[in-house]
Design a protein around this motif. Structure first.
Motif, PDB file in Angstrom:
ATOM      1  N   GLY A 235     -12.677 -50.184 -52.472  1.00  0.00           N
ATOM      2  CA  GLY A 235     -13.273 -50.666 -53.830  1.00  0.00           C
ATOM      3  C   GLY A 235     -12.044 -51.313 -54.465  1.00  0.00           C
ATOM      4  O   GLY A 235     -12.570 -52.473 -54.911  1.00  0.00           O
ATOM      5  N   ILE A 236     -10.915 -51.062 -54.447  1.00  0.00           N
ATOM      6  CA  ILE A 236      -9.919 -51.943 -54.921  1.00  0.00           C
ATOM      7  C   ILE A 236      -9.530 -53.137 -54.134  1.00  0.00           C
ATOM      8  O   ILE A 236      -9.518 -54.332 -54.883  1.00  0.00           O
ATOM      9  CB  ILE A 236      -8.534 -50.931 -54.724  1.00  0.00           C
ATOM     10  CG1 ILE A 236      -8.529 -49.774 -55.602  1.00  0.00           C
ATOM     11  CG2 ILE A 236      -7.320 -51.908 -55.095  1.00  0.00           C
ATOM     12  CD1 ILE A 236      -7.335 -49.076 -55.398  1.00  0.00           C
ATOM     13  N   SER A 237      -9.720 -53.252 -52.841  1.00  0.00           N
ATOM     14  CA  SER A 237      -9.817 -54.674 -52.040  1.00  0.00           C
ATOM     15  C   SER A 237     -10.957 -55.497 -52.581  1.00  0.00           C
ATOM     16  O   SER A 237     -10.510 -56.619 -52.874  1.00  0.00           O
ATOM     17  CB  SER A 237      -9.794 -54.386 -50.766  1.00  0.00           C
ATOM     18  OG  SER A 237      -8.739 -53.430 -50.434  1.00  0.00           O
ATOM     19  N   ALA A 238     -12.057 -54.983 -52.611  1.00  0.00           N
ATOM     20  CA  ALA A 238     -13.279 -55.764 -53.114  1.00  0.00           C
ATOM     21  C   ALA A 238     -13.106 -56.157 -54.605  1.00  0.00           C
ATOM     22  O   ALA A 238     -13.460 -57.362 -55.005  1.00  0.00           O
ATOM     23  CB  ALA A 238     -14.371 -55.049 -53.132  1.00  0.00           C
ATOM     24  N   LEU A 239     -12.451 -55.224 -55.611  1.00  0.00           N
ATOM     25  CA  LEU A 239     -12.238 -55.700 -56.736  1.00  0.00           C
ATOM     26  C   LEU A 239     -11.167 -57.052 -57.054  1.00  0.00           C
ATOM     27  O   LEU A 239     -11.247 -57.932 -57.787  1.00  0.00           O
ATOM     28  CB  LEU A 239     -11.912 -54.533 -57.645  1.00  0.00           C
ATOM     29  CG  LEU A 239     -11.601 -54.732 -59.184  1.00  0.00           C
ATOM     30  CD1 LEU A 239     -12.867 -55.219 -59.706  1.00  0.00           C
ATOM     31  CD2 LEU A 239     -10.864 -53.497 -59.776  1.00  0.00           C
TER      32      LEU A 239
ATOM     33  N   PRO B 135     -14.197 -55.591 -46.941  1.00  0.00           N
ATOM     34  CA  PRO B 135     -13.474 -54.363 -47.249  1.00  0.00           C
ATOM     35  C   PRO B 135     -14.088 -53.032 -47.069  1.00  0.00           C
ATOM     36  O   PRO B 135     -13.571 -52.129 -46.658  1.00  0.00           O
ATOM     37  CB  PRO B 135     -12.468 -54.796 -48.336  1.00  0.00           C
ATOM     38  CG  PRO B 135     -13.400 -55.841 -49.320  1.00  0.00           C
ATOM     39  CD  PRO B 135     -14.163 -56.493 -48.550  1.00  0.00           C
ATOM     40  N   LEU B 136     -15.051 -52.869 -48.099  1.00  0.00           N
ATOM     41  CA  LEU B 136     -15.940 -51.729 -48.168  1.00  0.00           C
ATOM     42  C   LEU B 136     -16.458 -51.028 -46.981  1.00  0.00           C
ATOM     43  O   LEU B 136     -16.390 -50.123 -46.469  1.00  0.00           O
ATOM     44  CB  LEU B 136     -16.760 -51.687 -49.185  1.00  0.00           C
ATOM     45  CG  LEU B 136     -16.028 -51.558 -50.656  1.00  0.00           C
ATOM     46  CD1 LEU B 136     -17.340 -52.335 -51.684  1.00  0.00           C
ATOM     47  CD2 LEU B 136     -16.106 -50.303 -51.229  1.00  0.00           C
ATOM     48  N   PHE B 137     -16.999 -52.224 -46.274  1.00  0.00           N
ATOM     49  CA  PHE B 137     -17.959 -51.818 -45.129  1.00  0.00           C
ATOM     50  C   PHE B 137     -16.653 -51.472 -43.994  1.00  0.00           C
ATOM     51  O   PHE B 137     -17.117 -50.501 -43.094  1.00  0.00           O
ATOM     52  CB  PHE B 137     -18.340 -53.115 -44.676  1.00  0.00           C
ATOM     53  CG  PHE B 137     -19.336 -53.003 -43.435  1.00  0.00           C
ATOM     54  CD1 PHE B 137     -19.980 -51.885 -43.269  1.00  0.00           C
ATOM     55  CD2 PHE B 137     -19.706 -54.270 -42.578  1.00  0.00           C
ATOM     56  CE1 PHE B 137     -20.946 -51.876 -41.979  1.00  0.00           C
ATOM     57  CE2 PHE B 137     -20.586 -54.325 -41.398  1.00  0.00           C
ATOM     58  CZ  PHE B 137     -21.325 -52.916 -41.218  1.00  0.00           C
TER      59      PHE B 137
ATOM     60  N   LEU C  92     -21.704 -53.367 -57.574  1.00  0.00           N
ATOM     61  CA  LEU C  92     -21.549 -52.661 -58.836  1.00  0.00           C
ATOM     62  C   LEU C  92     -20.101 -53.629 -59.263  1.00  0.00           C
ATOM     63  O   LEU C  92     -20.052 -53.745 -60.423  1.00  0.00           O
ATOM     64  CB  LEU C  92     -20.943 -51.359 -58.628  1.00  0.00           C
ATOM     65  CG  LEU C  92     -20.721 -50.426 -59.700  1.00  0.00           C
ATOM     66  CD1 LEU C  92     -21.509 -50.541 -60.835  1.00  0.00           C
ATOM     67  CD2 LEU C  92     -19.965 -49.054 -59.332  1.00  0.00           C
ATOM     68  N   ILE C  93     -19.386 -53.787 -58.242  1.00  0.00           N
ATOM     69  CA  ILE C  93     -18.222 -54.531 -58.816  1.00  0.00           C
ATOM     70  C   ILE C  93     -18.584 -56.143 -58.968  1.00  0.00           C
ATOM     71  O   ILE C  93     -17.839 -56.815 -60.085  1.00  0.00           O
ATOM     72  CB  ILE C  93     -17.174 -54.715 -57.622  1.00  0.00           C
ATOM     73  CG1 ILE C  93     -16.510 -53.327 -57.219  1.00  0.00           C
ATOM     74  CG2 ILE C  93     -15.971 -55.611 -57.533  1.00  0.00           C
ATOM     75  CD1 ILE C  93     -15.847 -53.036 -56.028  1.00  0.00           C
ATOM     76  N   TYR C  94     -19.398 -56.600 -58.440  1.00  0.00           N
ATOM     77  CA  TYR C  94     -19.889 -57.892 -58.862  1.00  0.00           C
ATOM     78  C   TYR C  94     -20.490 -58.021 -60.078  1.00  0.00           C
ATOM     79  O   TYR C  94     -20.794 -59.066 -60.561  1.00  0.00           O
ATOM     80  CB  TYR C  94     -20.998 -58.428 -57.523  1.00  0.00           C
ATOM     81  CG  TYR C  94     -21.506 -59.866 -57.731  1.00  0.00           C
ATOM     82  CD1 TYR C  94     -20.661 -60.935 -57.652  1.00  0.00           C
ATOM     83  CD2 TYR C  94     -22.853 -60.071 -58.017  1.00  0.00           C
ATOM     84  CE1 TYR C  94     -21.174 -62.322 -57.751  1.00  0.00           C
ATOM     85  CE2 TYR C  94     -23.345 -61.323 -58.194  1.00  0.00           C
ATOM     86  CZ  TYR C  94     -22.466 -62.356 -58.115  1.00  0.00           C
ATOM     87  OH  TYR C  94     -23.023 -63.800 -58.101  1.00  0.00           O
TER      88      TYR C  94
END
Length: 213
Positions: free
Chosen positions: A34-38, A140-142, A174-176
């Motif tokens: 999640g941090i990486s995707a954010l 990154p989440l995947f 959710l991040i998007y």
């Protein structure tokens, strides 16, 4: 080595299984992924400058709740798919309910709209980029969720991989949402699930190769 010796060695080396291991692995995957995707979203797309204004719109919170509900249901389903013999039928239905709710809102919105208004509700201004942006943020989440499952014991690797992919897509959506300007229910009911299905399809393909044990 004789069979009896092998059995004795395995029995001597066996220990109690840590029941918290799946929870920890998925928590690490969600946290780091999640941090990486954010960060990926902030660098490549940016957070909307008018986010406080959008936060005053009820549909903005509906969008967040929609993505969060899909992510929570997919997380529970993925955790169950990572354990042999776990039943997942109930949580599969829980995954469908947020979609049905959004599709109902979409039908209501489209019912009272003219032709041009319907096009705007369905396509918005970002339909070309939406699904692929969600899929990009899911990477990154995947990777994290596949790592979490690989350390457990999924017995249906294709389905487990698809679930991990859908979970990563829902969390990425959710991040998007912090970047996306769209608030129309028809748009959210079509393009957001498509973005989640891209990593889900990838997970179904690579799951048998990466999750086999």
């Amino acid at each position: 080595m004789k069979t009896d010796d092998l059995i004795a060695m395995l029995a001597a080396g066996g220990g109690a299984v840590d029941a918290r291991a799946p929870r920890r692995r998925f928590a690490h995957a969600l946290g780091w992924g999640g941090i990486s995707a954010l960060l990926l979203m902030a660098v490549l797309m940016g957070v909307r400058s008018d986010l406080p204004v959008m936060a005053s719109e009820p549909m903005f919170w509906t969008k967040l709740a929609y993505c969060a509900a899909l992510a929570v249901a997919a997380l529970v389903l993925a955790a169950r798919m990572a354990r042999p013999g776990a039943r997942a039928a109930g949580w599969s239905m829980a995954l469908v309910l947020p979609l049905l709710a959004m599709w109902l809102l979409a039908a209501l919105a489209l019912n009272g709209a003219t032709g041009a208004e319907r096009d705007a509700l369905v396509f918005g201004t970002t339909w070309r980029a939406c699904a692929f942006s969600i899929a990009l943020l899911s990477l990154p989440l995947f990777a994290g969720f596949l790592w979490a499952m690989r350390g457990l014991a999924p017995t249906r690797p294709a389905l487990a991989g698809a679930t991990a992919g859908f979970l990563s897509g829902a969390a990425a959506a959710l991040i998007y949402s912090l970047h996306c300007p769209e608030l129309g229910a028809p748009f959210l009911g079509i393009w957001y699930p498509l973005g989640m299905l891209i990593p889900a399809a990838a997970g179904a393909i690579i799951g048998p190769r990466t999750l086999r044990w």
